[in-house]
Each structure stands twice: as C-alpha cells, then as structure tokens.
Scaffold this motif. Structure first.
Motif, PDB file in Angstrom:
ATOM      1  N   THR A 192       0.825  -1.222   0.000  1.00 39.25           N
ATOM      2  CA  THR A 192       0.000   0.000   0.000  1.00 39.25           C
ATOM      3  C   THR A 192       0.852   1.261   0.000  1.00 39.25           C
ATOM      4  OG1 THR A 192      -1.651  -1.203   1.294  1.00 39.25           O
ATOM      5  CG2 THR A 192      -1.863   1.191   1.191  1.00 39.25           C
ATOM      6  N   GLU A 193       1.774   1.349   0.923  1.00 35.08           N
ATOM      7  CA  GLU A 193       2.542   2.582   1.105  1.00 35.08           C
ATOM      8  C   GLU A 193       3.582   2.815   0.000  1.00 35.08           C
ATOM      9  OE1 GLU A 193       4.464  -0.723   3.544  1.00 35.08           O
ATOM     10  OE2 GLU A 193       2.439   0.012   3.093  1.00 35.08           O
ATOM     11  N   GLN A 195       3.026   2.305  -3.274  1.00 36.20           N
ATOM     12  CA  GLN A 195       2.410   2.569  -4.573  1.00 36.20           C
ATOM     13  C   GLN A 195       2.772   3.974  -5.051  1.00 36.20           C
ATOM     14  OE1 GLN A 195      -1.529  -0.042  -4.845  1.00 36.20           O
ATOM     15  NE2 GLN A 195      -1.539   1.266  -3.051  1.00 36.20           N
ATOM     16  N   THR A 197       1.180   6.415  -6.857  1.00 31.62           N
ATOM     17  CA  THR A 197       0.305   7.588  -6.916  1.00 31.62           C
ATOM     18  C   THR A 197      -0.774   7.531  -5.844  1.00 31.62           C
ATOM     19  OG1 THR A 197      -1.300   6.580  -8.434  1.00 31.62           O
ATOM     20  CG2 THR A 197       0.630   7.670  -9.426  1.00 31.62           C
ATOM     21  N   ARG A 198      -1.351   8.678  -5.576  1.00 30.53           N
ATOM     22  CA  ARG A 198      -2.472   8.753  -4.637  1.00 30.53           C
ATOM     23  C   ARG A 198      -3.666   7.939  -5.152  1.00 30.53           C
ATOM     24  NH1 ARG A 198      -3.622  12.187  -0.558  1.00 30.53           N
ATOM     25  NH2 ARG A 198      -1.819  13.476  -1.100  1.00 30.53           N
ATOM     26  N   ASP A 199      -3.875   7.968  -6.477  1.00 31.63           N
ATOM     27  CA  ASP A 199      -4.973   7.184  -7.058  1.00 31.63           C
ATOM     28  C   ASP A 199      -4.776   5.695  -6.797  1.00 31.63           C
ATOM     29  OD1 ASP A 199      -6.297   9.394  -7.983  1.00 31.63           O
ATOM     30  OD2 ASP A 199      -5.603   9.216 -10.054  1.00 31.63           O
ATOM     31  N   ASP A 200      -3.532   5.210  -6.928  1.00 32.14           N
ATOM     32  CA  ASP A 200      -3.268   3.802  -6.641  1.00 32.14           C
ATOM     33  C   ASP A 200      -3.610   3.462  -5.196  1.00 32.14           C
ATOM     34  OD1 ASP A 200      -2.483   3.100  -9.157  1.00 32.14           O
ATOM     35  OD2 ASP A 200      -0.332   3.055  -8.745  1.00 32.14           O
ATOM     36  N   ILE A 201      -3.241   4.349  -4.285  1.00 32.85           N
ATOM     37  CA  ILE A 201      -3.520   4.094  -2.868  1.00 32.85           C
ATOM     38  C   ILE A 201      -5.027   4.036  -2.612  1.00 32.85           C
ATOM     39  CG2 ILE A 201      -3.303   5.070  -0.543  1.00 32.85           C
ATOM     40  CD1 ILE A 201      -0.557   6.156  -1.425  1.00 32.85           C
ATOM     41  N   LEU A 202      -5.765   4.906  -3.307  1.00 30.92           N
ATOM     42  CA  LEU A 202      -7.227   4.898  -3.161  1.00 30.92           C
ATOM     43  C   LEU A 202      -7.850   3.677  -3.822  1.00 30.92           C
ATOM     44  CD1 LEU A 202      -8.006   8.685  -3.839  1.00 30.92           C
ATOM     45  CD2 LEU A 202      -8.113   7.481  -1.643  1.00 30.92           C
ATOM     46  N   ASN A 203      -7.352   3.315  -4.999  1.00 24.45           N
ATOM     47  CA  ASN A 203      -7.950   2.210  -5.753  1.00 24.45           C
ATOM     48  C   ASN A 203      -7.500   0.839  -5.255  1.00 24.45           C
ATOM     49  OD1 ASN A 203      -9.337   3.961  -7.469  1.00 24.45           O
ATOM     50  ND2 ASN A 203      -7.617   4.127  -8.876  1.00 24.45           N
ATOM     51  N   PRO A 205      -6.239  -0.236  -1.832  1.00 21.88           N
ATOM     52  CA  PRO A 205      -5.895   0.080  -0.430  1.00 21.88           C
ATOM     53  C   PRO A 205      -5.009  -0.969   0.234  1.00 21.88           C
ATOM     54  CG  PRO A 205      -8.210  -0.551  -0.640  1.00 21.88           C
ATOM     55  CD  PRO A 205      -7.697  -0.367  -2.031  1.00 21.88           C
TER      56      PRO A 205
END
Length: 409
Positions: A192-193, A195, A197-203, A205
C-alpha cells in the motif's frame, strides 16, 4: 522488407516533417537552448537520418550530434546524476550513443566509458534493491526505471565478457528472489505505502500486483526471455522465467479469438484468485504488448502450447486494427506504440494481409500528425513528437532499434 512497400508520397511527407523538425531543433540549440536529458532523443533521431538527406545534411547533423555528446558528458558527470533506467536513465543514454557511434564510426571510446560506468552503477543498484527486497518499489525491478529494463539493454549489448555476464546473472538472481513468497504473497507485489500515486492508494488500499510491460512482471519476462535466447542459460534463469510466465498463463482470459490480461490486480482479489481483465491496446499497459512478450517467452523455452491461439489472437488484432481508437498517437499509450507492437510480431510471422494493415497504420500516423517542434516543454521518446518521428523513421528505414528499445524483440 516493409520499406519497399511504403507509399512514396507518405514517405516523402514523413521526411519533410523530419527535416523541418530537426532544422527547428538545430536553430534552437545553436540559439542557446540548454541541453538536458530529453535531448538524447534528438541524437537518436539524428542518428537515423544519417544517409537520408544527402552528404551536406549528414555533415551538418554529425556536427550537431557531436555538440550534444559533449553536453551529455557534462550531464553524466554531475554528482547528482543517478537514474540508470532504460527509459530516462544511463542505460538509455548508452543505448542511443551506441547507435550514433555505429552509424558514424566515431566516439566508441566515449561509449565504452559510459557502458562500463553503467555496469558499475548497476552492480551497486542490484545490491541496494536486494537490501530493499521486502520493501519493493516498482522502479526497483520494472522495465522503465528498474532492473528489468537495464538488464534487457545489457542483453542487447551482450559481448560475452565476464563483468557483463556477471551483472546480468545478478539481475536474474534478484528477480528469482522476488519470485519467493512473503507470507501468502509473492515478493513482487507492491504494498500500500509503496504505490506510486495517490490514485493507486485509493484504488488499491491493500496494494497490488502489476502485470504490465512498463511497470510489472511482463517487463521482467521480456528481460529473462531475451537473456535465455542469447544463451545465458542457467537453471535459475529458466526456472525464474517459467515462474513469471506461469502468471501470464494463469491470468490470461481467452475469449473467442481474443486474449486479455489484467493490468493491476488488487491484493485482496489476488488472494481470492479473481481478477478483471481490461481492453487496452497501449504499449505500456496493453494486452497487445503482453501478448508479444508472452509469445517471445514461449518461443524462448521452446513451448509450442497455445501457438495456434496466439496466432489467432494476432490475426484478430490485425483485422480490427483500423477500428481501434487512441486519444493520442504517441509511443507509450497511443497509435504508434500499437503499430510498433504489431510490427514486431509481423517481422517473425509475415503475412501479406497483415502487412497491409501495418502500412495503413503507418500512413495514418504520418498523415494525421503535424510533428511540431516546441522548446517550451521537454520532449520524450515515449510521450513526445520526437518519439513519434523516431518510430516512424525507424519503420521507414527497416531499422529495429525502436523495437529493441520497446523490448519487443
């Protein structure tokens, strides 16, 4: 070869665009433009033009290329210059300068110094990545910035010397370590940490597993199969290649004449043994490039299983190639990257009907683009007009350097 079948009017239009583009670039350089990393792509385009526009232009472009080499030496010698990757790093610089040297017969000593420097730094980078193996980031192992792309370039340049082979096998050992399980996940998953991009973290988790050529295991397979075909045939290499290849086997979705793969698989879906495939025709993340690497890997280990399905899938791709729409024409995720991927297969399995489709895609790429040089932004091979012109001129000249760089051979 394909060049003899290209429409002369289309070919002439391409050459006029290239000459105008390079003249604008030359004026910019001699007008005081500061050379940066992106200028390596203009050196590549210059290399391809040698012998095309006549002796006077050859001398002019050779001089321009020589000016660029002096600037690249300064860039490489900067203490903060670190990127090593095959796309955007020292391996790419070495690849392009080697092409310039071969076409001019000059500066081989300079290239050898760069190449040896690359070997030294890659050796150190493998050690660093090995220490971080349970804290994996995509750029440790991927094709764009990481060891799969660097390794592929070393295989392209392989001269069977001891240091070179030692580094290649060290990359193999690293990818073999990544194949090991960490609890119930392979080490090549991205947490998770870590990844990008922010989008990857959201998509994703819980993190994800990447199957793409650009940032995932297909890049590793491209390197491993290329090494195996070059005769670097250790048991570890073959076992590691078969390990990663099995994921492409297991996650392929064959639907009629078509085959699809996932791009990023969420960790929770991976653990539940489920996934979603997507219809994507780009070089970077598309099923077309995954299919090509899958085909090369099967050939490398002399496995003929699914050969019929692979060829059937290609025929389907060629048949509908004119209907597939792209938002851009760029190499990375556009029309020209798709064209290059189909061409790489066609060179191994030429068919007249497929050649017609490739020529149609080539015509479209030339006729529907303006190829404007602009100094207001950095250009690139994967995402810029200079990359489009490199790819198209490479096809026009029956030159395989673009297909080599895209890890499709």
């Amino acid at each position: 070869m394909l060049s003899s079948s290209i429409n002369p009017e289309v070919g002439n239009m391409l050459l006029k665009n290239i000459e105008r583009f390079l003249q604008d670039y030359k004026n910019d350089i001699y007008g005081g433009k500061q050379v940066d990393y992106s200028d390596i792509y203009y050196l590549w385009l210059i290399s391809l033009t040698l012998g095309v526009f006549g002796e006077e232009r050859d001398q002019e472009y050779f001089h321009l290329g020589s000016v660029l080499l002096k600037e690249f030496k300064k860039i490489i010698e900067k203490p903060d210059f670190f990127p090593l990757g095959f796309f955007g790093g020292l391996a790419e610089i070495s690849f392009v300068i080697n092409l310039f040297c071969k076409r001019t017969g000059c500066y081989f000593g300079f290239h050898n110094d760069i190449y040896n420097y690359l070997l030294t730094l890659t050796n150190q980078y493998i050690d660093y990545c090995s220490r971080q193996i349970e804290n994996l980031k995509f750029y440790h192992y991927d094709a764009i910035s990481g060891l799969s792309g660097i390794g592929y370039y070393l295989v392209l340049n392989y001269q069977k010397n001891g240091e070179e082979e030692s580094v290649i096998l060290k990359i193999v050992d690293y990818l073999h370590q990544l194949s090991q399980a960490s609890t119930n996940l392979p080490l090549w998953h991205i947490s998770t940490e870590n990844q990008a991009t922010r989008d990857d973290i959201l998509n994703y988790p819980d993190g994800h597993l990447n199957f793409s050529l650009s940032h995932g295991i297909t890049g590793a397979i491209a390197f491993l199969s290329a090494a195996y075909r070059r005769g670097i045939g250790t048991e570890t290499l073959r076992d590691t290649l078969i390990y990663y290849l099995k994921y492409l086997e297991d996650y392929a979705y064959w639907n009629g004449q078509s085959v699809y793969w996932p791009t990023k698989v969420p960790v929770k879906d991976f653990l539940a043994n489920k996934y979603n495939c997507v219809e994507n025709y780009s070089w970077c993340y598309g099923m077309t490039s995954i299919l090509r690497v899958y085909e090369l890997a099967k050939s490398a280990i002399h496995s003929h299983e699914k050969n019929g399905k692979i060829l059937m899938s290609y025929n389907d791709l060629f048949d509908k190639s004119g209907e597939i729409k792209f938002k851009e024409s760029i190499v990375c995720h556009g029309h020209i990257g798709f064209l290059c991927t189909l061409l790489s297969h066609h060179l191994d399995y030429p068919q007249p009907d497929n050649e017609k489709q490739i020529l149609s895609l080539f015509d479209k790429a030339v006729l529907e683009n303006s190829f404007i040089y602009s100094r207001t932004h950095s250009d690139s091979f994967l995402e810029g007009a200079v990359g489009e012109l490199i790819a198209l001129l490479s096809i026009y000249k029956d030159d395989i350097s673009v297909l080599e760089h895209l890890m499709l051979l």
